[in-house]
Design an enzyme around this catalytic site. Structure first.
Site, PDB file in Angstrom:
ATOM      1  N   CYS A 258       0.886  -1.177   0.000  1.00  0.00           N
ATOM      2  CA  CYS A 258       0.000   0.000   0.000  1.00  0.00           C
ATOM      3  C   CYS A 258       0.915   1.217   0.000  1.00  0.00           C
ATOM      4  O   CYS A 258       1.112   1.853   1.034  1.00  0.00           O
ATOM      5  CB  CYS A 258      -0.925  -0.003   1.214  1.00  0.00           C
ATOM      6  SG  CYS A 258      -1.933  -1.504   1.373  1.00  0.00           S
ATOM      7  N   ALA A 260       1.317   4.373  -1.560  1.00  0.00           N
ATOM      8  CA  ALA A 260       1.135   5.826  -1.601  1.00  0.00           C
ATOM      9  C   ALA A 260       1.214   6.427  -0.191  1.00  0.00           C
ATOM     10  O   ALA A 260       0.764   5.801   0.765  1.00  0.00           O
ATOM     11  CB  ALA A 260      -0.218   6.151  -2.229  1.00  0.00           C
ATOM     12  N   PRO A 261       1.829   7.613  -0.066  1.00  0.00           N
ATOM     13  CA  PRO A 261       2.349   8.490  -1.123  1.00  0.00           C
ATOM     14  C   PRO A 261       3.777   8.193  -1.566  1.00  0.00           C
ATOM     15  O   PRO A 261       4.321   8.923  -2.387  1.00  0.00           O
ATOM     16  CB  PRO A 261       2.280   9.874  -0.475  1.00  0.00           C
ATOM     17  CG  PRO A 261       2.506   9.600   0.978  1.00  0.00           C
ATOM     18  CD  PRO A 261       1.838   8.275   1.257  1.00  0.00           C
ATOM     19  N   GLY A 262       4.421   7.173  -1.012  1.00  0.00           N
ATOM     20  CA  GLY A 262       5.696   6.723  -1.553  1.00  0.00           C
ATOM     21  C   GLY A 262       6.914   6.953  -0.693  1.00  0.00           C
ATOM     22  O   GLY A 262       8.021   6.571  -1.087  1.00  0.00           O
ATOM     23  N   GLY A 263       6.746   7.532   0.481  1.00  0.00           N
ATOM     24  CA  GLY A 263       7.906   7.813   1.323  1.00  0.00           C
ATOM     25  C   GLY A 263       8.662   6.577   1.755  1.00  0.00           C
ATOM     26  O   GLY A 263       9.906   6.540   1.714  1.00  0.00           O
ATOM     27  N   ASP A 280      -0.617   0.323  -5.316  1.00  0.00           N
ATOM     28  CA  ASP A 280      -1.686   1.074  -4.666  1.00  0.00           C
ATOM     29  C   ASP A 280      -2.914   0.959  -5.543  1.00  0.00           C
ATOM     30  O   ASP A 280      -2.801   1.003  -6.781  1.00  0.00           O
ATOM     31  CB  ASP A 280      -1.318   2.535  -4.451  1.00  0.00           C
ATOM     32  CG  ASP A 280      -2.126   3.149  -3.303  1.00  0.00           C
ATOM     33  OD1 ASP A 280      -1.622   3.173  -2.160  1.00  0.00           O
ATOM     34  OD2 ASP A 280      -3.278   3.579  -3.555  1.00  0.00           O
ATOM     35  N   ASP A 306      -5.139  -3.733  -6.260  1.00  0.00           N
ATOM     36  CA  ASP A 306      -5.545  -4.068  -4.897  1.00  0.00           C
ATOM     37  C   ASP A 306      -4.631  -5.181  -4.430  1.00  0.00           C
ATOM     38  O   ASP A 306      -4.661  -6.298  -4.968  1.00  0.00           O
ATOM     39  CB  ASP A 306      -7.008  -4.512  -4.898  1.00  0.00           C
ATOM     40  CG  ASP A 306      -7.475  -5.027  -3.546  1.00  0.00           C
ATOM     41  OD1 ASP A 306      -6.682  -4.999  -2.576  1.00  0.00           O
ATOM     42  OD2 ASP A 306      -8.629  -5.488  -3.458  1.00  0.00           O
ATOM     43  N   ASP A 325       1.916  -1.367   4.964  1.00  0.00           N
ATOM     44  CA  ASP A 325       1.512  -0.152   5.682  1.00  0.00           C
ATOM     45  C   ASP A 325       0.004  -0.052   5.506  1.00  0.00           C
ATOM     46  O   ASP A 325      -0.491   0.564   4.573  1.00  0.00           O
ATOM     47  CB  ASP A 325       2.237   1.057   5.087  1.00  0.00           C
ATOM     48  CG  ASP A 325       1.950   2.350   5.833  1.00  0.00           C
ATOM     49  OD1 ASP A 325       1.278   2.291   6.880  1.00  0.00           O
ATOM     50  OD2 ASP A 325       2.383   3.410   5.364  1.00  0.00           O
ATOM     51  N   CYS A 378      -0.379   3.877  11.141  1.00  0.00           N
ATOM     52  CA  CYS A 378      -0.229   5.135  11.889  1.00  0.00           C
ATOM     53  C   CYS A 378      -1.436   5.302  12.804  1.00  0.00           C
ATOM     54  O   CYS A 378      -1.997   6.384  12.931  1.00  0.00           O
ATOM     55  CB  CYS A 378      -0.056   6.318  10.945  1.00  0.00           C
ATOM     56  SG  CYS A 378      -1.386   6.539   9.742  1.00  0.00           S
TER      57      CYS A 378
END
Length: 436
Positions: A258, A260-263, A280, A306, A325, A378
């Site tokens: 998963c 995004a956003p790619g960090g 993603d 997916d 994540d 998170c």
């Protein structure tokens, strides 16, 4: 007339708050829609400060407003109800001179063609100035109002963290620092710290986080030396721990399920010569991954998919490392996204828990023997973290937990939980699972 001359930060803040609290939009999306890119930077910054502040303190401000009004405004006048909160936020928690906070807020009501509301708001804000201490004392008698959280979230935090919930509430309402991740393929952390100093930006090393620098004051990314060339990225310290737990080896096939956003995907490639596949299911969000990797000059395959629907994208080759994540409530990053408090609902954690378990069950067969799957969120809610991993471990006899040794947080059974504000970082959960 140009946007710079016509943009009114308080008026725009009303529309932003209506979009979030009335329309269910994210704060980021509402800001992008209502703050034009060519707006004066000071006005744009003031608008953002108002929007963030009101969302952090929404329940408390509404309680003050209703105490002073002795009634609620009509549903069709919710713009005026929020305008009162904007005025109160300036008087309670911002450095705006009181006369400007009152007069400019009242002017917005007139601009919106509600003269009756202009008179009412003027009287209400002036009354608050006279009765400030009594107003605050009367509404601060309950923790949910004082910390401005919905009842369900307070109840959950008290259940999950009986010794920490009050400090968690306080941390959620503070401004998060701006933390950088230095691209050590290009230079050392100390070297980049010196470059920041030469640019007039002070930053400190974050102990235990090998690539992190914390800025003394946040700045626009365009002011960071070499940002557009890929010398650094903006990423909280807690999120930077993902690569430490994953610990990829050169040549490993790595799946960021998963992405995004790619960090985190970028961090993996900065730290190792791995073969990365980033997935993603949202095409627009995946474009951010592509953009991030491009700015940093990193390779890696990006695909819209997916992750749980493995038949649609998996080529049959196993991965040595999988990073999941997982989609979550985001309760660990409320200090960065205060809209989360009002956009999440009591039934969201159980719904998200089902999605998290679906991803885990689908991805585990794709992990090579001896490989490592890192599950992280998170979130600070146990239902999305330890409860998910505990149920998964009971169903997977070939899974072994290898609790990560992190520089912050606490052991909670199979994983490690970081609570918001510990060591100055966001709330995060990590579990490291190895296949026997």
């Amino acid at each position: 007339m140009s946007a710079k001359s016509s943009f009114n930060p308080r008026d725009a803040a009303v529309d932003i708050l209506l979009a979030v609290l009335g329309g269910g939009r994210s704060l980021d999306a509402a800001l992008a829609e209502h703050v034009p890119p060519d707006a004066d930077s000071r006005d744009a910054g003031f608008c953002r400060a108002i929007a963030y502040g009101v969302l952090r303190n929404h329940r408390r401000l509404a309680a003050i407003r209703d105490r002073l009004l002795h009634q609620s405004l009509r549903r069709r006048d919710q713009d005026m109800a929020l305008l009162v909160e904007i005025g109160l936020q300036q008087l309670v928690a911002m450095d705006t001179p009181a006369h400007a906070a009152v007069s400019e807020t009242v002017a917005v009501a007139r601009h919106r063609g509600k003269q009756w509301a202009a008179r009412l708001i003027n009287a209400l804000l002036r009354r608050f100035q006279r009765e400030r201490d009594g107003c605050l004392a009367s509404v601060d008698t309950t923790p949910a109002v004082r910390a401005s959280v919905p009842d369900w979230l307070l109840t959950q935090l008290q259940h999950d963290w009986p010794d920490d919930w009050d400090s968690l509430l306080e941390a959620q309402n503070t401004r998060a620092p701006m933390t950088l991740r230095v691209n050590r393929r290009r230079q050392s952390v100390a070297g980049y710290q010196q470059r920041l100093a030469e640019a007039g930006l002070r930053a400190r090393i974050l102990d235990g986080f090998p690539d992190a620098l914390v800025l003394e004051q946040p700045v626009a990314v365009g002011l960071l030396p070499g940002f557009h060339e890929g010398d650094c990225s903006v990423q909280d310290g807690a999120a930077q721990l993902a690569v430490e737990v994953l610990s990829p080896e050169p040549g490993d096939r790595v799946l960021d399920a998963c992405a995004a956003p790619g960090g985190k995907a970028a961090h993996v490639l900065e730290r190792s010569d791995a073969a990365l596949l980033a997935l993603d299911e949202d095409e627009a969000r995946l474009e951010r991954v592509v953009s991030t990797l491009g700015r940093l000059g990193l390779g890696g395959e990006c695909r819209v998919a997916d992750a749980a629907a493995t038949k649609d994208w998996w080529d049959g080759r196993l991965f040595e490392r999988i990073l999941l994540d997982a989609p979550c409530s985001g309760t660990g990053v409320i200090r960065r996204h205060p809209d989360i408090k009002w956009l999440r609902r009591v039934d969201d954690p159980p719904r998200l828990q089902a999605a998290q378990r679906r991803l885990l069950d689908a991805l585990w067969p794709l992990l090579a023997p001896g490989g490592r799957l890192v599950y992280c969120t998170c979130s600070i809610l146990q239902a999305e973290n330890e409860a998910v991993i505990a149920a998964f471990m009971q169903a997977q006899p070939d899974a072994r937990a290898a609790p990560p040794a992190l520089p912050v947080g606490r052991r909670v059974g199979y994983g490690q939980q970081i609570l918001t504000g510990e060591a100055g970082v966001d709330g995060f959960y990590y579990a490291c699972l190895e296949k026997r």
